[in-house]
Scaffold this motif. Structure first.
Motif, PDB file in Angstrom:
ATOM      1  N   ALA A 237       0.837  -1.200   0.000  1.00  0.00           N
ATOM      2  CA  ALA A 237       0.000   0.000   0.000  1.00  0.00           C
ATOM      3  C   ALA A 237       0.869   1.247   0.000  1.00  0.00           C
ATOM      4  O   ALA A 237       0.565   2.237  -0.667  1.00  0.00           O
ATOM      5  CB  ALA A 237      -0.918  -0.012   1.213  1.00  0.00           C
ATOM      6  N   MET A 238       1.975   1.193   0.733  1.00  0.00           N
ATOM      7  CA  MET A 238       2.869   2.344   0.769  1.00  0.00           C
ATOM      8  C   MET A 238       3.495   2.580  -0.608  1.00  0.00           C
ATOM      9  O   MET A 238       3.503   3.702  -1.116  1.00  0.00           O
ATOM     10  CB  MET A 238       3.977   2.106   1.801  1.00  0.00           C
ATOM     11  CG  MET A 238       5.071   3.153   1.745  1.00  0.00           C
ATOM     12  SD  MET A 238       6.455   2.793   2.839  1.00  0.00           S
ATOM     13  CE  MET A 238       7.131   1.343   2.095  1.00  0.00           C
ATOM     14  N   GLU A 241       1.352   4.261  -3.414  1.00  0.00           N
ATOM     15  CA  GLU A 241       1.129   5.698  -3.358  1.00  0.00           C
ATOM     16  C   GLU A 241       2.430   6.498  -3.366  1.00  0.00           C
ATOM     17  O   GLU A 241       2.435   7.679  -3.688  1.00  0.00           O
ATOM     18  CB  GLU A 241       0.343   6.053  -2.097  1.00  0.00           C
ATOM     19  CG  GLU A 241      -1.030   5.417  -2.019  1.00  0.00           C
ATOM     20  CD  GLU A 241      -1.951   5.902  -3.133  1.00  0.00           C
ATOM     21  OE1 GLU A 241      -1.668   6.960  -3.732  1.00  0.00           O
ATOM     22  OE2 GLU A 241      -2.953   5.204  -3.413  1.00  0.00           O
ATOM     23  N   MET A 242       3.505   5.862  -2.950  1.00  0.00           N
ATOM     24  CA  MET A 242       4.777   6.584  -2.847  1.00  0.00           C
ATOM     25  C   MET A 242       5.869   5.727  -3.491  1.00  0.00           C
ATOM     26  O   MET A 242       6.716   5.166  -2.807  1.00  0.00           O
ATOM     27  CB  MET A 242       5.089   6.839  -1.363  1.00  0.00           C
ATOM     28  CG  MET A 242       6.137   7.868  -1.108  1.00  0.00           C
ATOM     29  SD  MET A 242       6.233   8.275   0.654  1.00  0.00           S
ATOM     30  CE  MET A 242       7.019   6.811   1.329  1.00  0.00           C
TER      31      MET A 242
ATOM     32  N   ALA B  57       3.235  11.925   2.798  1.00  0.00           N
ATOM     33  CA  ALA B  57       4.114  10.750   2.826  1.00  0.00           C
ATOM     34  C   ALA B  57       3.241   9.555   3.153  1.00  0.00           C
ATOM     35  O   ALA B  57       2.076   9.709   3.537  1.00  0.00           O
ATOM     36  CB  ALA B  57       5.206  10.920   3.866  1.00  0.00           C
ATOM     37  N   TYR B  58       3.797   8.394   2.982  1.00  0.00           N
ATOM     38  CA  TYR B  58       3.092   7.179   3.379  1.00  0.00           C
ATOM     39  C   TYR B  58       4.008   6.403   4.306  1.00  0.00           C
ATOM     40  O   TYR B  58       5.201   6.293   4.056  1.00  0.00           O
ATOM     41  CB  TYR B  58       2.713   6.345   2.153  1.00  0.00           C
ATOM     42  CG  TYR B  58       1.644   7.032   1.344  1.00  0.00           C
ATOM     43  CD1 TYR B  58       0.310   6.728   1.535  1.00  0.00           C
ATOM     44  CD2 TYR B  58       1.974   8.043   0.449  1.00  0.00           C
ATOM     45  CE1 TYR B  58      -0.676   7.401   0.835  1.00  0.00           C
ATOM     46  CE2 TYR B  58       0.996   8.734  -0.254  1.00  0.00           C
ATOM     47  CZ  TYR B  58      -0.328   8.402  -0.052  1.00  0.00           C
ATOM     48  OH  TYR B  58      -1.305   9.084  -0.734  1.00  0.00           O
ATOM     49  N   ALA B  59       3.438   5.905   5.374  1.00  0.00           N
ATOM     50  CA  ALA B  59       4.236   5.167   6.341  1.00  0.00           C
ATOM     51  C   ALA B  59       4.278   3.700   5.934  1.00  0.00           C
ATOM     52  O   ALA B  59       3.460   3.262   5.138  1.00  0.00           O
ATOM     53  CB  ALA B  59       3.619   5.330   7.722  1.00  0.00           C
ATOM     54  N   PRO B  60       5.226   2.945   6.483  1.00  0.00           N
ATOM     55  CA  PRO B  60       5.309   1.532   6.117  1.00  0.00           C
ATOM     56  C   PRO B  60       4.049   0.741   6.464  1.00  0.00           C
ATOM     57  O   PRO B  60       3.878  -0.374   5.999  1.00  0.00           O
ATOM     58  CB  PRO B  60       6.504   1.029   6.926  1.00  0.00           C
ATOM     59  CG  PRO B  60       7.347   2.240   7.155  1.00  0.00           C
ATOM     60  CD  PRO B  60       6.384   3.371   7.297  1.00  0.00           C
ATOM     61  N   ASP B  61       3.153   1.291   7.248  1.00  0.00           N
ATOM     62  CA  ASP B  61       1.890   0.588   7.488  1.00  0.00           C
ATOM     63  C   ASP B  61       0.857   0.954   6.424  1.00  0.00           C
ATOM     64  O   ASP B  61      -0.316   0.633   6.554  1.00  0.00           O
ATOM     65  CB  ASP B  61       1.341   0.854   8.901  1.00  0.00           C
ATOM     66  CG  ASP B  61       1.114   2.333   9.178  1.00  0.00           C
ATOM     67  OD1 ASP B  61       1.153   3.135   8.224  1.00  0.00           O
ATOM     68  OD2 ASP B  61       0.888   2.686  10.347  1.00  0.00           O
ATOM     69  N   GLY B  62       1.305   1.649   5.373  1.00  0.00           N
ATOM     70  CA  GLY B  62       0.440   1.931   4.238  1.00  0.00           C
ATOM     71  C   GLY B  62      -0.463   3.125   4.450  1.00  0.00           C
ATOM     72  O   GLY B  62      -1.217   3.504   3.578  1.00  0.00           O
ATOM     73  N   ARG B  63      -0.390   3.721   5.645  1.00  0.00           N
ATOM     74  CA  ARG B  63      -1.292   4.831   5.894  1.00  0.00           C
ATOM     75  C   ARG B  63      -0.661   6.152   5.471  1.00  0.00           C
ATOM     76  O   ARG B  63       0.543   6.338   5.531  1.00  0.00           O
ATOM     77  CB  ARG B  63      -1.666   4.882   7.368  1.00  0.00           C
ATOM     78  CG  ARG B  63      -2.509   3.677   7.748  1.00  0.00           C
ATOM     79  CD  ARG B  63      -3.395   3.992   8.911  1.00  0.00           C
ATOM     80  NE  ARG B  63      -2.939   3.308  10.098  1.00  0.00           N
ATOM     81  CZ  ARG B  63      -3.642   3.273  11.224  1.00  0.00           C
ATOM     82  NH1 ARG B  63      -4.786   3.891  11.315  1.00  0.00           N
ATOM     83  NH2 ARG B  63      -3.179   2.638  12.259  1.00  0.00           N
TER      84      ARG B  63
END
Ligand code: SF4
Lengths: 479, 421
Positions: A237-238, A241-242, B57-63
């Motif tokens: 998921a990360m 998006e990135m 940004a996106y964190a490694p937990d996908g959020r």
């Protein structure tokens, strides 16, 4: 640019665009070419720096439409998509737009046909560009440049590598957001400079033109590392998006590999640090008895003691809960056999409650004490210890399913409610529990033991009153 | 030994940030969209909002990380079992001053790391004292620094309604967490909280929001009040509530309080958890299914009762397939749907057809008679859609009657995900 000339049928035309994202220029030329009825395959569109023209021999002088040429039609949807799509880095985009404009003259509602290959391509280009615009707004990272010159004030500079020609389109966003800040955005495709009043465009830049770091990045990285929950890693998921291509210009991204690698151990640490690994709830009292002897979930279990299980009928309507076993209970392995137990028995008898009909147990299963010479001195359990041991009393409760619970003392009440209540406020009235049973709260008999004189008389009276109320309520519930 | 006060005093900003961001990570919300448009031209400060929020940004937990999400302090006089900051927990404690939060927000914002601030807090001293501090941060940002970015304040339901009201005057969004889907769960796991008080505070916020909207229609300069509305969060999997309970609760909340969003947060192991909690975290996929069902109600016209129809005997949504497919498999008689004739509502029920695809089908079919390959161009996966539609050249061969249809359609990848969770 070459001045427009007259129509030359059967010729190829080359249109050189002054800027890669110059929509107005494209529109002017495209409109004239449609009016002159130049079919799409006769035109080569060339962007700055682009060579790839198959028609290098083509004519750069474009035809001039006749004065009475019909107006060119383009739907609103087309114009808005084309404005985005023209920022794409695909060299084919101008030709695609022209083909669509050409077809729009015969079918003004062409854009509605989402299954048309060229319409879909246009859609895709526009979508990609919008995404790139959005990512630039998100991933630009300004760095503060320390200036010698006090007058100059603070200057924020960013290095960014957009994939498409979006810098100019995106300028307004940064101007509106950072209107009172001095900033520059440097990219390989050009640069923007805002001094608080005027926006200037500059030439392409190199990464080395931008500052290298900013002390605030340490704080930002700390934030980035702390805000995610290692118990729920979702790398896919990360990445969606990135994507990695953006990472190199984002100061926090250097942390990602170690955060991902460390997540599993961080999660197990989280679990080890607290979340207690109880298994499934035991289904029989025997199983609980066995389990509490092995339990070391809180520090009390590691003192030199045994565990004490509750006792009484498995289907008792009344459950009496004390605080914890004392010295004698620990040795005997049975609840309420010491002085407090004897006092309890005496009061129960006076109230007409048969202790053998009740299930008697404790909020905490092990004896907590400090050694003083040969004596083991009772110590009260902490809130956390009670909460931990709550697992076991609750398991007992689930099996016995009493209609009424009498909690004696603040620890017992906490074991039932999960919060600390004041005995003097809570006593004398039932507290409904979620499983439909009700809780009555009273003092612990050992409290009575510590008092004397008038105070003791007063407390005994209150204790008796509580027991009498419980007795009456039990009869009501049974009725 | 140093006194407690001294220890607190020697903590650096970076240490506090570590503790107070860590403590905030269990809150699912980080959204920064849907507020009124504004920018900093003509002002003294910085900031803008343009309707759409930005994930920086996106964190490694996908959020997504869109806001600086921190607690003012993780000290708390309450003792909620699922909460890492509970009074009886042994976690490291820290406390920011309002000024520190303001400085951090501004310096992150200037560097384009964030869209704004999401501030919540453990309860120190009293609910009112805590609420005052939260409001003070927002006030300083707005009034002293002319900050025009996004502010989300988590309000304290036990605080004086007047203080909660002030929060709405500075913030874009206000939220109050309902914490747990059932009152029984709340009583058991959050003994200091009270469902009626929480809902009372939500009701008050709702009427404040409605009133402010109304006033702005009549007087152009009436003050804005929480233009991005209010939201809430519930923890999933900490108590015995089923998905049907949760969906029911969420839809009641949407109706009664006109919430913008209900967030679900899968209960996850927290340091220093209490023994009353389940030991295993629920699979993350459960949280995902709940968001999908939320989506069905908000954008696809499903009634809460219909989402509940999609649950299995135990009251939970299936984990191996999404709720839309689960519903379709239970109501096979409604399919197949003719792509060339069906209404928008009917098309929206087809598993695998999103809102966007349905819009494109409706537009395209005015120009052509849709064949299977045309539909394929407009959808992500034609394989998933095919059993449920009829096109000019395609009719499923009683596929909707096949008993193994579910197995055929359950995505392999999601099973993997399940396994991984
Ligand atoms: S007192 Fe309770 S929680 Fe602590 S070790 Fe003994 S049985 Fe376990």
């Amino acid at each position: 640019m070459t001045a427009l000339q007259h129509v030359k049928l059967g010729t190829y035309y080359v249109v050189a665009l002054p800027e890669a994202d110059d929509f107005d220029f494209w529109r002017e030329r495209a409109r004239a070419l449609v009016q002159c009825e130049v079919p799409p395959d006769r035109i080569a569109w060339v962007e700055p720096g682009g060579s790839g023209s198959l028609f290098s021999h083509g004519d750069r002088r474009l035809p001039v439409p006749p004065a009475d040429a019909p107006p060119v039609r383009a739907s609103k949807a087309f114009v808005s998509l084309a404005k985005s799509a023209i920022c794409h880095s695909d060299p084919e985009r101008f030709a695609l737009l022209y083909r669509l404009l050409w077809r729009l003259q015969a079918n003004p509602r062409l854009l509605e046909d989402g299954a048309d290959t060229e319409v879909r391509r246009l859609d895709e280009l526009a979508r990609t560009v919008r995404r790139d615009i959005h990512k630039m707004r998100a991933f630009v990272r300004f760095r503060l440049v320390e200036s010698e010159d006090e007058e100059a004030g603070e200057h924020y500079v960013a290095w960014f590598e957009p994939e498409h020609h979006i810098l100019r389109t995106n300028a307004g966003f940064f101007v509106r957001r950072f209107a009172n800040m001095k900033w520059s955005i440097l990219t390989p495709k050009g640069s923007l400079h805002w001094d608080g009043n005027v926006l200037e465009e500059g030439p392409p830049a190199q990464r080395s033109d931008a500052p290298q770091g900013d002390p605030t990045e340490d704080l930002w990285r700390k934030y980035y590392a702390s805000i995610f929950n290692p118990a729920r890693l979702k790398i896919g998921a990360m990445l969606k998006e990135m994507p990695r291509k953006y990472w190199k210009n984002m100061p926090e991204a250097v942390l990602i590999p170690e955060l991902v690698a460390g997540a599993q151990s961080r999660e197990s640490q989280m679990v080890a640090a607290g979340a207690l690994e109880f298994d499934e709830r035991p289904e029989t009292l025997e199983a609980i008895d066995k389990a509490i002897h092995a339990c070391r979930k809180c520090p009390i279990g590691s003192l030199d003691n045994h565990a004490v299980m509750g006792e009484g009928p498995k289907d008792a309507a009344l459950m009496i809960v004390g605080e914890q076993p004392g010295d004698q209970e620990d040795l005997a392995g049975r609840p309420f056999v010491g002085p407090a137990g004897q006092l309890l028995d005496w009061h129960l008898e006076r109230a007409g409650i048969d202790r053998r009909s009740a299930y008697v147990t404790n909020a905490v299963k092990h004896f907590k004490f400090v050694q003083r010479g040969k004596r083991r001195l009772h110590q009260s359990p902490t809130a956390k210890e009670i909460d931990t041991c709550r697992w076991w009393v609750e398991s007992e409760r689930q099996i016995v399913q009493p209609r009424l619970i009498l909690a004696m003392g603040a620890s017992a009440a906490r074991g039932m409610l999960g919060k600390t209540v004041s005995i003097s406020k809570a006593r004398g009235a039932p507290i409904p529990l979620e499983d439909g049973s009700e809780l009555w709260v009273t003092a612990h008999p050992s409290y009575l033991l510590r008092l004397d004189g008038a105070a003791q008389e007063e407390q005994s009276r209150l204790f008796d009153a509580d027991l009498a109320a419980v007795k009456a309520r039990l009869a009501e519930l049974a009725g | 030994m140093r006194t407690y006060k001294e220890q607190m005093g020697t903590q650096t900003t970076i240490e506090k940030l570590e503790i107070l961001a860590d403590a905030a990570k269990y809150d699912a919300s980080c959204a920064s969209s849907g507020t009124s448009k504004r920018n900093s031209t003509g002002g003294k400060g910085i900031g803008s909002t343009e309707g759409m929020g930005i994930c920086h940004a996106y964190a490694p937990d996908g959020r997504c990380i869109s806001l600086l999400k921190i607690l003012l302090t993780n000290h708390c006089v309450f003792d909620c079992h699922y909460c890492v900051n509970r009074k009886s927990s042994n976690v490291r404690r820290a406390r920011f001053t309002p000024q520190e939060v303001v400085d951090l927000t501004l310096s992150f914002y200037r560097r384009n790391y964030i869209e704004g601030l999401f501030l919540s807090s453990g309860i120190v001293k009293s609910s009112n004292h805590t609420m005052e501090q939260l409001v003070e941060v927002a006030r300083m940002l707005r009034e002293e620094h002319d900050f025009r970015g996004y502010i989300h304040l988590k309000t304290i339901p036990e605080a004086d309604p007047e203080l909660v009201h002030q929060a709405g005057l500075y913030a874009d969004r206000v939220s109050i967490n309902v914490e747990l889907p059932t009152d029984a769960g709340l009583t058991r796991l959050a003994p200091d909280k009270n469902a009626r008080q929480i809902e009372g505070a939500m009701g008050k916020l709702k009427s404040d929001i409605v009133e402010a909207k109304d006033n702005r229609k009549r007087f152009r300069h009436a003050p804005r009040f929480a233009p991005a509305g209010q939201s809430t969060q519930m923890i999933v999997g900490a108590d015995a509530a089923t998905d049907a309970d949760i969906v029911g609760k969420a839809s009641r909340l949407y109706d009664s309080f006109r919430l913008r969003r209900v967030y679900y947060s899968a209960f996850s192991p927290i340091p220093d958890a209490s023994a009353v909690l389940p030991l295993k975290r629920p699979p993350l996929i459960r949280e995902h299914r709940l968001y999908q069902s939320d989506w069905l109600m908000r954008f696809y016209g499903y009634q809460p009762s219909e989402v509940m129809q999609a649950t299995e005997a135990d009251g939970n949504l299936p984990l191996d397939i999404d709720p839309k497919l689960a519903w379709a498999l239970k109501f096979r008689e409604r399919f197949p749907v003719d792509v060339n004739r069906a209404s928008k509502e009917q098309l929206l029920r087809v598993p695998g057809l999103g809102v966007r695809a349905v819009g494109r089908i409706l537009a395209s079919r005015r120009h052509r008679t849709m064949r299977l390959e045309d539909v394929a161009k407009l959808t992500v996966s034609i394989a998933k859609v095919r059993p449920f539609i009829v096109t000019a050249d395609w009719r499923p061969v009683l596929l909707t009657d096949r008993a193994d249809l579910r197995a055929l359609l359950a995505p392999k990848q999601e099973q993997l995900e399940l396994f991984a969770a």
